[in-house]
Design a protein around this motif. Structure first.
Motif, PDB file in Angstrom:
ATOM      1  N   PRO A  12      49.429  17.807  44.451  1.00  0.00           N
ATOM      2  CA  PRO A  12      50.872  17.701  44.211  1.00  0.00           C
ATOM      3  C   PRO A  12      51.506  16.609  45.070  1.00  0.00           C
ATOM      4  O   PRO A  12      51.107  16.387  46.202  1.00  0.00           O
ATOM      5  CB  PRO A  12      51.409  19.068  44.623  1.00  0.00           C
ATOM      6  N   GLU A  14      55.302  15.618  46.301  1.00  0.00           N
ATOM      7  CA  GLU A  14      56.700  16.042  46.364  1.00  0.00           C
ATOM      8  C   GLU A  14      57.604  14.890  45.953  1.00  0.00           C
ATOM      9  O   GLU A  14      57.396  13.746  46.362  1.00  0.00           O
ATOM     10  CB  GLU A  14      57.032  16.496  47.780  1.00  0.00           C
ATOM     11  N   GLN A  15      58.614  15.205  45.154  1.00  0.00           N
ATOM     12  CA  GLN A  15      59.597  14.217  44.712  1.00  0.00           C
ATOM     13  C   GLN A  15      60.970  14.619  45.229  1.00  0.00           C
ATOM     14  O   GLN A  15      61.206  15.783  45.552  1.00  0.00           O
ATOM     15  CB  GLN A  15      59.611  14.130  43.185  1.00  0.00           C
ATOM     16  N   GLN A  16      61.898  13.675  45.271  1.00  0.00           N
ATOM     17  CA  GLN A  16      63.226  13.935  45.832  1.00  0.00           C
ATOM     18  C   GLN A  16      64.154  14.680  44.872  1.00  0.00           C
ATOM     19  O   GLN A  16      65.161  15.224  45.294  1.00  0.00           O
ATOM     20  CB  GLN A  16      63.869  12.634  46.264  1.00  0.00           C
ATOM     21  N   ALA A  21      60.779  13.707  39.435  1.00  0.00           N
ATOM     22  CA  ALA A  21      59.490  14.340  39.158  1.00  0.00           C
ATOM     23  C   ALA A  21      59.117  14.179  37.687  1.00  0.00           C
ATOM     24  O   ALA A  21      57.975  13.841  37.350  1.00  0.00           O
ATOM     25  CB  ALA A  21      59.531  15.813  39.539  1.00  0.00           C
ATOM     26  N   SER A  39      58.712  22.846  39.589  1.00  0.00           N
ATOM     27  CA  SER A  39      59.513  23.109  40.785  1.00  0.00           C
ATOM     28  C   SER A  39      59.440  24.599  41.091  1.00  0.00           C
ATOM     29  O   SER A  39      59.036  25.400  40.241  1.00  0.00           O
ATOM     30  CB  SER A  39      60.970  22.686  40.572  1.00  0.00           C
ATOM     31  N   TYR A  49      57.244  31.750  48.612  1.00  0.00           N
ATOM     32  CA  TYR A  49      57.252  30.760  47.544  1.00  0.00           C
ATOM     33  C   TYR A  49      57.487  31.465  46.226  1.00  0.00           C
ATOM     34  O   TYR A  49      56.815  32.451  45.919  1.00  0.00           O
ATOM     35  CB  TYR A  49      55.924  30.004  47.506  1.00  0.00           C
TER      36      TYR A  49
END
Length: 65
Positions: A12, A14-16, A21, A39, A49
């Protein structure tokens, strides 16, 4: 692999934002057998989580655990 099973190219990333994404996944979809953007709510400080929510999926991807 040698048996025809899909193998992850990388883990994975991570995107902002969710939009970024999805945009990244769409770009990768042309280069890989399958991609998924997802997400989830998380509180890593206490190890909680939530369930993943799929934002975009293309091609063959393994089930998410």
């Amino acid at each position: 692999d040698e048996d025809g099973e899909l193998q992850p190219v990388f883990g994975p990333a991570e995107q902002q934002s969710e939009e970024r994404a999805v945009r990244t996944a769409r770009t990768l979809a042309d280069k890989h057998a399958g991609v998924i953007a997802w997400s989830r709510e998380a509180n890593p400080a206490i190890g909680e989580y939530g369930e993943p929510t799929v934002l975009f999926q293309a091609g063959d991807v393994p089930d998410m655990e």
